[in-house]
Design an enzyme around this catalytic site. Structure first.
Site, mmCIF file in Angstrom:
data_model
loop_
_atom_site.group_PDB
_atom_site.id
_atom_site.type_symbol
_atom_site.label_atom_id
_atom_site.label_comp_id
_atom_site.label_asym_id
_atom_site.label_seq_id
_atom_site.Cartn_x
_atom_site.Cartn_y
_atom_site.Cartn_z
ATOM 1 N N PHE A 155 14.169 -3.184 35.502
ATOM 2 C CA PHE A 155 14.726 -3.520 34.192
ATOM 3 C C PHE A 155 15.972 -4.396 34.282
ATOM 4 C CE2 PHE A 155 12.806 0.796 33.918
ATOM 5 C CZ PHE A 155 11.686 0.448 33.175
ATOM 6 N N ARG A 156 16.047 -5.173 35.360
ATOM 7 C CA ARG A 156 17.173 -6.083 35.593
ATOM 8 C C ARG A 156 18.523 -5.371 35.735
ATOM 9 N NH1 ARG A 156 15.754 -11.295 35.464
ATOM 10 N NH2 ARG A 156 13.761 -11.843 34.481
ATOM 11 N N LEU A 157 18.480 -4.100 36.093
ATOM 12 C CA LEU A 157 19.711 -3.361 36.387
ATOM 13 C C LEU A 157 20.036 -3.553 37.862
ATOM 14 C CD1 LEU A 157 18.952 -0.069 34.398
ATOM 15 C CD2 LEU A 157 20.085 -2.157 33.601
#
Length: 207
Positions: free
Chosen positions: A183-185
């Site tokens: 999740f692009r974390l």
């Protein structure tokens, strides 16, 4: 691993680079040592291209570094000599990782340049010696004729290294490791030091 934990350990960045590089050599199908090299003119005009890493580690120079070779009369060579600062980027898509490195440059010794030049395949030595890298070429046949002429001049053995073909050592002051997370974390840790041989400090960065 707990989702709140960083996947990038606090350690010596050269040791961590070696571990990631070893994994890349197992996972990447082509040229795991390929890296983007960004240089700039004395006026700050940037340019970037892919080159190959040919040496690295804490044993290089006073503070450890990363080595590549090139024609010093090429565009990048001229920019390096005009502005001895550069950045490197490794992107290993199969591992979902990248490493950004920033630092100063210095030329390797003639002996080191000779040693690497003559470790290359003979055809690669000839190709480099025949090339006026980055300069205008009227047609490809002209370059191939120069290759043939060198093959005839040196029918066997090593080719003399052209004096303008050399290597450069980048001594880093900043190394940033990036690891893709869901999740692009993403996970980022940046190591910095004041100068060669100084202790590294580190911090996590927002993705």
């Amino acid at each position: 691993m707990n989702e709140a934990d960083s996947a990038i350990p606090v350690t010596d960045p050269f040791t961590l680079f070696e571990a990631w590089f070893a994994e890349a050599k197992e996972a990447e199908p082509n040229d795991p040592n390929a890296m983007a090299l960004a240089t700039a003119t004395s006026r700050g005009q940037p340019s970037v291209r892919m080159v190959l890493l040919k040496g690295h580690g804490s044993q290089w120079g006073k503070g450890g570094g990363f080595v590549f070779y090139t024609n010093a009369e090429s565009r990048k060579g001229k920019e390096i000599r005009a502005n001895l600062q550069a950045s490197l980027l490794f992107h290993w898509k199969s591992l979902r990782r990248q490493i950004r490195i920033e630092g100063s440059l210095e030329e390797v010794s003639g002996q080191q340049a000779d040693s690497y030049f003559h470790s290359r395949p003979r055809v690669s030595q000839i190709g480099s010696a025949a090339s006026d890298q980055s300069r205008a070429l009227a047609d490809r046949q002209h370059y191939l004729d120069r290759v043939t002429a060198l093959e005839e001049r040196y029918p066997e053995g090593d080719i003399p290294r052209p004096p303008h073909w050399t290597g450069f050592l980048l001594t880093p002051h900043t190394i940033e490791f990036w690891q893709d997370r869901d999740f692009r974390l993403h996970d980022r840790r940046q190591f910095t030091r004041e100068g060669p041989g100084e202790a590294w400090s580190n911090t996590l960065l927002y993705p």
